[in-house]
Design an enzyme around this catalytic site. Structure first.
Site, PDB file in Angstrom:
ATOM      1  N   GLY A 134      -5.224  14.593 -22.547  1.00  0.00           N
ATOM      2  CA  GLY A 134      -3.998  13.771 -22.221  1.00  0.00           C
ATOM      3  C   GLY A 134      -3.341  14.013 -20.975  1.00  0.00           C
ATOM      4  N   SER A 174       6.402  22.395 -29.434  1.00  0.00           N
ATOM      5  CA  SER A 174       7.870  21.852 -29.182  1.00  0.00           C
ATOM      6  C   SER A 174       8.914  22.588 -29.681  1.00  0.00           C
ATOM      7  CB  SER A 174       7.890  20.408 -29.768  1.00  0.00           C
ATOM      8  OG  SER A 174       9.389  19.903 -29.609  1.00  0.00           O
ATOM      9  N   TYR A 184       6.284  14.741 -37.067  1.00  0.00           N
ATOM     10  CA  TYR A 184       5.898  15.392 -35.901  1.00  0.00           C
ATOM     11  C   TYR A 184       5.903  16.923 -35.743  1.00  0.00           C
ATOM     12  CZ  TYR A 184       6.731  16.283 -30.786  1.00  0.00           C
ATOM     13  OH  TYR A 184       6.710  16.850 -29.447  1.00  0.00           O
ATOM     14  N   THR A 226       3.560  18.851 -37.357  1.00  0.00           N
ATOM     15  CA  THR A 226       2.100  19.288 -36.525  1.00  0.00           C
ATOM     16  C   THR A 226       2.458  20.343 -35.531  1.00  0.00           C
ATOM     17  OG1 THR A 226       2.544  17.456 -35.002  1.00  0.00           O
ATOM     18  CG2 THR A 226       1.450  16.951 -36.918  1.00  0.00           C
ATOM     19  N   LYS A 227       3.614  20.281 -34.920  1.00  0.00           N
ATOM     20  CA  LYS A 227       3.943  21.217 -33.483  1.00  0.00           C
ATOM     21  C   LYS A 227       4.184  22.696 -34.147  1.00  0.00           C
ATOM     22  CE  LYS A 227       3.420  18.330 -30.233  1.00  0.00           C
ATOM     23  NZ  LYS A 227       2.292  18.639 -29.543  1.00  0.00           N
TER      24      LYS A 227
END
Ligand code: NAP
Length: 250
Positions: free
Chosen positions: A14, A142, A155, A158-159
């Protein structure tokens, strides 16, 4: 000891926009050859390819979706063919959405898990044959996974999982000299923020800046600073760690 990354080989997922782009360009400026990938063709792909060409080095910007195992295999085959081995893998590709938990569709849960967590698992697992002593694997986490944010439970799940993944892999592969670390990012000012209407953008900048010790948002280049450190021998005794790049946000 010095940073001295010249001649090293990196894979950054990415890398065409946002933090990934900052990481790719900083590595290339420090003499690292970089392969990076993206999901969809865009002007960002063309402009990154141009910028890397101007910098010089053996760089490749290719389309490969980290949720697709066969596309990851092709990406790693390119790394094997061009570089022979990898000194650095940065799991940066990520997806986010803001959805009330009670209304979160299963498909959206899977999309975020597949991109942020399963994509990272697949990239690391398939990169293993190319990683040797001294190699560094960084996953972009994060700060939000520590503190929690409404509408982003999927989210943040997952972080936070990336931290467990990195810590366990640090122990499983420490004997081979491979290091695994996570960066916990605060709010980083990327093109995505610039694309928002002025009023929303200014409100977001003010709101999040006020939460930081430094009184401002971070930049992709500042994320890259931590990547350069973790990629280098300066960090050769740093593994299983989470480094906060968040301006002291609370
Ligand atoms: N920005 C922040 O404030 C912040 C804060 C905390 C953590 N993070 C984390 O930092 C990382 C980068 O965030 P960002 O804000 O810089 O993201 P971004 O601006 O949205 O850029 C994401 C990059 O990842 C690529 N990508 C997305 N899904 C992909 C997939 N399935 N396969 C391959 N490439 C894919 C995108 O390519 P396309 O152009 O093809 O979509 C793009 O190059 C993410 O993991 C994010 O969770 C960011």
């Amino acid at each position: 000891m010095t940073l001295n990354l010249s001649g090293r080989k990196a894979l950054v997922t990415g890398g065409t926009r946002g933090c990934g782009r900052g990481i790719v360009l900083a590595l290339a400026r420090n003499g690292v050859d970089v392969i990076t990938c993206y999901q969809q063709d865009s002007e960002a792909v063309a402009s990154l390819t141009r910028e890397l060409k101007e910098l010089g080095g053996n760089h490749h910007v290719v389309r490969a979706d980290v949720t697709q195992p066969e596309q990851i295999d092709a990406l790693l085959a390119l790394a094997q063919q061009e570089f022979g081995s990898l000194d650095l893998v940065v799991n940066n590709a990520g997806a986010i959405s803001h959805v009330p938990f009670g209304e979160l569709p299963l498909e959206e849960w899977h999309r975020i898990i597949d991109t942020n967590l399963t994509g990272t698992f697949l990239v690391i697992q398939r990169a293993l044959p190319l990683l040797g002593a001294g190699a560094s694997v960084i996953s972009i986490g994060s700060k939000s996974s520590e503190v929690g944010i409404p509408l982003r439970a999927h989210y943040t799940a997952t972080k936070h999982a990336l931290r467990g993944l990195s810590r366990s892999l640090a122990k499983e592969f420490g004997g081979k000299g491979i290091r695994f670390n996570t960066l916990a990012l605060g709010v980083i000012h990327t093109e995505e923020l610039d694309a928002r209407p002025q009023e929303t953008r200014e409100a977001m900048i003010a709101q999040y800046s006020a939460k930081t010790a430094l009184g401002r948002l971070g930049t992709p280049d500042e994320v890259a600073g931590a990547v350069l450190f973790l990629a280098s021998d300066l960090a050769r005794y740093v593994t299983g760690a989470t480094i906060h790049v968040d301006g002291g946000i609370s």
